[in-house]
Design a protein around this motif. Structure first.
Motif, PDB file in Angstrom:
ATOM      1  N   ASN A 376     144.988  57.903  64.738  1.00 44.37           N
ATOM      2  CA  ASN A 376     144.830  58.377  63.163  1.00 44.37           C
ATOM      3  C   ASN A 376     145.580  57.659  62.261  1.00 44.37           C
ATOM      4  O   ASN A 376     145.092  57.431  61.086  1.00 44.37           O
ATOM      5  CB  ASN A 376     145.134  59.955  63.354  1.00 44.37           C
ATOM      6  N   ARG A 377     146.747  57.243  62.579  1.00 44.32           N
ATOM      7  CA  ARG A 377     147.450  56.314  61.326  1.00 44.32           C
ATOM      8  C   ARG A 377     146.717  54.996  61.367  1.00 44.32           C
ATOM      9  O   ARG A 377     146.790  54.517  60.145  1.00 44.32           O
ATOM     10  CB  ARG A 377     149.081  56.218  62.204  1.00 44.32           C
ATOM     11  N   ALA A 378     146.325  54.534  62.340  1.00 39.64           N
ATOM     12  CA  ALA A 378     145.612  53.149  62.101  1.00 39.64           C
ATOM     13  C   ALA A 378     144.317  53.271  61.317  1.00 39.64           C
ATOM     14  O   ALA A 378     144.193  52.547  60.568  1.00 39.64           O
ATOM     15  CB  ALA A 378     145.174  52.767  63.754  1.00 39.64           C
ATOM     16  N   ILE A 379     143.696  54.484  61.540  1.00 33.53           N
ATOM     17  CA  ILE A 379     142.698  54.556  60.858  1.00 33.53           C
ATOM     18  C   ILE A 379     142.878  54.765  59.421  1.00 33.53           C
ATOM     19  O   ILE A 379     142.329  54.302  58.540  1.00 33.53           O
ATOM     20  CB  ILE A 379     141.729  55.685  61.189  1.00 33.53           C
ATOM     21  N   GLY A 380     143.939  55.561  59.036  1.00 27.77           N
ATOM     22  CA  GLY A 380     144.399  55.764  57.761  1.00 27.77           C
ATOM     23  C   GLY A 380     144.657  54.464  57.130  1.00 27.77           C
ATOM     24  O   GLY A 380     144.661  53.857  55.918  1.00 27.77           O
ATOM     25  N   GLY A 381     145.660  53.749  57.759  1.00 26.69           N
ATOM     26  CA  GLY A 381     145.813  52.334  57.156  1.00 26.69           C
ATOM     27  C   GLY A 381     145.019  51.450  57.061  1.00 26.69           C
ATOM     28  O   GLY A 381     144.927  50.788  56.130  1.00 26.69           O
ATOM     29  N   VAL A 382     143.755  51.255  57.916  1.00 24.40           N
ATOM     30  CA  VAL A 382     142.956  50.490  57.668  1.00 24.40           C
ATOM     31  C   VAL A 382     141.981  50.862  56.444  1.00 24.40           C
ATOM     32  O   VAL A 382     141.786  49.904  55.570  1.00 24.40           O
ATOM     33  CB  VAL A 382     141.923  50.357  59.024  1.00 24.40           C
ATOM     34  N   ALA A 383     141.745  52.245  56.357  1.00 24.02           N
ATOM     35  CA  ALA A 383     140.985  52.629  55.170  1.00 24.02           C
ATOM     36  C   ALA A 383     141.727  52.254  53.857  1.00 24.02           C
ATOM     37  O   ALA A 383     141.156  52.324  52.816  1.00 24.02           O
ATOM     38  CB  ALA A 383     140.791  54.117  55.435  1.00 24.02           C
ATOM     39  N   ALA A 384     142.984  52.278  53.728  1.00 24.27           N
ATOM     40  CA  ALA A 384     143.766  51.966  52.640  1.00 24.27           C
ATOM     41  C   ALA A 384     143.595  50.620  52.179  1.00 24.27           C
ATOM     42  O   ALA A 384     144.256  50.242  50.956  1.00 24.27           O
ATOM     43  CB  ALA A 384     145.219  52.200  52.866  1.00 24.27           C
ATOM     44  N   VAL A 385     142.947  49.820  52.822  1.00 26.40           N
ATOM     45  CA  VAL A 385     142.707  48.251  52.360  1.00 26.40           C
ATOM     46  C   VAL A 385     141.473  48.141  52.004  1.00 26.40           C
ATOM     47  O   VAL A 385     140.413  48.212  52.656  1.00 26.40           O
ATOM     48  CB  VAL A 385     143.110  47.308  53.618  1.00 26.40           C
ATOM     49  N   PRO A 386     141.338  48.042  50.641  1.00 30.99           N
ATOM     50  CA  PRO A 386     139.965  48.209  49.954  1.00 30.99           C
ATOM     51  C   PRO A 386     139.141  47.107  50.379  1.00 30.99           C
ATOM     52  O   PRO A 386     137.906  47.645  50.722  1.00 30.99           O
ATOM     53  CB  PRO A 386     140.204  47.829  48.453  1.00 30.99           C
ATOM     54  N   ALA A 387     139.469  45.925  50.727  1.00 34.39           N
ATOM     55  CA  ALA A 387     138.453  44.873  51.156  1.00 34.39           C
ATOM     56  C   ALA A 387     137.916  45.338  52.713  1.00 34.39           C
ATOM     57  O   ALA A 387     137.030  45.109  52.878  1.00 34.39           O
ATOM     58  CB  ALA A 387     139.059  43.703  51.368  1.00 34.39           C
ATOM     59  N   VAL A 388     138.991  45.807  53.498  1.00 34.89           N
ATOM     60  CA  VAL A 388     138.405  46.210  54.894  1.00 34.89           C
ATOM     61  C   VAL A 388     137.715  47.484  54.664  1.00 34.89           C
ATOM     62  O   VAL A 388     136.707  47.471  55.426  1.00 34.89           O
ATOM     63  CB  VAL A 388     139.815  46.456  55.827  1.00 34.89           C
ATOM     64  N   ASN A 389     137.978  48.302  53.820  1.00 35.26           N
ATOM     65  CA  ASN A 389     137.173  49.656  53.645  1.00 35.26           C
ATOM     66  C   ASN A 389     135.768  49.250  53.422  1.00 35.26           C
ATOM     67  O   ASN A 389     134.801  50.057  53.812  1.00 35.26           O
ATOM     68  CB  ASN A 389     137.941  50.410  52.651  1.00 35.26           C
ATOM     69  N   ALA A 390     135.553  48.348  52.406  1.00 31.07           N
ATOM     70  CA  ALA A 390     134.373  47.893  52.053  1.00 31.07           C
ATOM     71  C   ALA A 390     133.569  47.340  53.052  1.00 31.07           C
ATOM     72  O   ALA A 390     132.334  47.600  53.233  1.00 31.07           O
ATOM     73  CB  ALA A 390     134.599  47.000  50.859  1.00 31.07           C
ATOM     74  N   LEU A 391     134.374  46.596  53.585  1.00 31.06           N
ATOM     75  CA  LEU A 391     133.489  45.896  54.846  1.00 31.06           C
ATOM     76  C   LEU A 391     133.195  46.888  55.773  1.00 31.06           C
ATOM     77  O   LEU A 391     131.898  46.879  56.498  1.00 31.06           O
ATOM     78  CB  LEU A 391     134.411  44.806  55.511  1.00 31.06           C
ATOM     79  N   ILE A 392     133.726  47.849  56.241  1.00 32.54           N
ATOM     80  CA  ILE A 392     133.556  49.020  57.294  1.00 32.54           C
ATOM     81  C   ILE A 392     132.459  49.656  56.858  1.00 32.54           C
ATOM     82  O   ILE A 392     131.247  50.018  57.390  1.00 32.54           O
ATOM     83  CB  ILE A 392     134.642  49.717  57.594  1.00 32.54           C
ATOM     84  N   ALA A 393     132.295  50.008  55.381  1.00 29.53           N
ATOM     85  CA  ALA A 393     131.155  50.687  54.862  1.00 29.53           C
ATOM     86  C   ALA A 393     129.928  50.039  55.020  1.00 29.53           C
ATOM     87  O   ALA A 393     128.937  50.349  55.210  1.00 29.53           O
ATOM     88  CB  ALA A 393     131.400  51.084  53.441  1.00 29.53           C
ATOM     89  N   ARG A 394     129.915  48.780  54.930  1.00 30.45           N
ATOM     90  CA  ARG A 394     128.846  47.820  54.956  1.00 30.45           C
ATOM     91  C   ARG A 394     128.296  47.767  56.281  1.00 30.45           C
ATOM     92  O   ARG A 394     127.027  47.929  56.666  1.00 30.45           O
ATOM     93  CB  ARG A 394     128.927  46.494  54.567  1.00 30.45           C
TER      94      ARG A 394
END
Length: 399
Positions: A376-394
């Motif tokens: 859960n900490r890893a998911i929260g940390g990754v999601a906090a990086v805008p570029a990574v969050n946007a890539l995962i959304a795509r």
């Protein structure tokens, strides 16, 4: 004799038919069901599929009836760990559309009937298929007895238990997974509105998606000692309702209600349950999509885990890629190279979707407290990086 025979009048077969009819191709559709599927089954329509569906003029009607999911939230222990916006995934369709498969099929069938109200033949079951190199002859049975059809091209969109695939002797690469799920549709009293919600509980993930009519779908990952998954995996698309059972007001609805409460802290009303289904998971990829003058698309060619909602969308994208090749073939143009490229690229897309589904399932499996906190900490940390969050959304929206 039709120019193209389509086997199967699910969402993929109907879409294929509408596209070809718009091109002036003489199409006949054979469907063994005497009536459309009434259950909600697949619900998620991703942006690339919506763009393809726009080519038949049905996307506006779909969006008008469905719920655009513009954001997903991940929660654990009553706290929001991460948010994911779909605003940047598409200029035209910046969302995942939630709409029950029954309504999607109805709108596609309406479009087919507008183009040719005699194209669809229900209650017709395929029993034999012969390809002589110039045309394909199909024998089928119905309430009227034995029927015969012929066409230069047959497109099979007849699902995971494809009769065409079996008659053609096409081998499968199959993989079974230990994951199983229980899902149901209930009245929505959560306050999440149009958001999707993922609850990252140690006992297994709980997924929740809005539906039209103030309903919400709940999908629970089952663990040891939980009710077993029944029947075969579901058909294509989103969290779907394979192995439908008529127990929506029975004990499993109460079990699902209690499980949601234990894992999320939220209460749902078991008395409002309108659909309930359990399912296991497998991947089955055909080794070929093209055999002579027969082409398989959708679940007939590739079955992937419904977790992530890619199956039905893959089938639509198969159809969109096949249309120019089929129309060229009707004009007697050489299409062998195009068919080989179609098969190669679409099987590659299916394998990619299968890998994404494996990731989705792995993230939702039960974990011990220590590993749960780490994940859960890893998911929260990754999601906090805008570029990574946007890539995962795509990636999540099949872009």
């Amino acid at each position: 004799m039709a120019e193209v025979l389509i086997i199967g009048a699910g969402p993929v077969g109907l879409f294929m038919a509408a596209l070809l009819l718009q091109e002036g191709v003489d199409v006949q559709i054979l469907e063994q069901r005497s009536a459309p599927e009434p259950h909600s089954r697949a619900i998620g329509i991703h942006p690339p599929a919506l763009a393809a569906l726009a080519g038949t003029g049905v996307s506006e009607a779909l969006v008008a009836e469905g719920v655009p999911i513009r954001r997903g939230v991940a929660l654990a222990g009553g706290k929001c760990l991460a948010q994911m916006s779909f605003a940047g995934v598409s200029d035209r369709f910046p969302f995942v559309l939630s709409l029950p498969q029954g309504r999607t099929e109805a709108l596609l069938e309406r479009r087919v009937n507008e183009l040719n109200d005699g194209a669809l033949h229900r209650g017709v079951r395929l029993i034999r298929l012969t390809d002589d190199g110039a045309r394909v002859t199909v024998e089928a049975v119905s309430g009227r007895g034995t029927l015969s059809y012929a066409a230069p091209l047959v497109i099979a969109a007849d699902g995971v238990r494809s009769t065409v695939r079996a008659l053609q002797g096409v081998a499968l690469r199959a993989k079974e997974y230990p994951d199983s799920y229980l899902m149901g549709d209930f009245a929505d009293n959560t306050g999440f509105g149009p958001d999707a919600a993922l609850f990252l509980a140690g006992a297994g993930i709980v997924e929740s998606f809005p539906l039209p009519g103030h309903l919400r779908r709940w999908v629970v990952r089952l663990g040891a000692g939980d009710p077993p998954a029944a029947g075969d995996p579901p058909a294509a698309g989103g969290a779907t309702a394979g192995g439908q059972r008529d127990d929506s007001q029975g004990g499993d609805a109460l079990w699902l209600m209690r499980c949601v409460r234990e894992r999320t802290g939220l209460d749902i009303d078991a008395g409002t349950n309108s659909m309930l289904s359990s399912f296991g998971v497998r991947t089955r990829l055909a080794r070929r999509m093209v055999t002579g003058r027969v082409v398989m698309i959708g679940d007939a060619a590739h079955e992937v885990s419904p977790i992530g909602g890619q199956g039905m969308n893959l089938g639509w994208l198969d159809a969109a890629a096949l249309v120019p090749i089929a129309t060229a073939a009707m004009r007697r143009q050489q299409v062998d190279g195009a068919l080989k490229n179609f098969e190669r690229t679409r099987l590659r897309a299916a394998a990619r979707a299968a890998r994404q589904a494996e990731i989705n399932m792995a993230l939702g499996r039960p974990l011990t407290d220590g590993l749960l906190g780490l994940r859960n900490r890893a998911i929260g940390g990754v999601a906090a990086v805008p570029a990574v969050n946007a890539l995962i959304a795509r990636r999540f929206t099949m872009q």
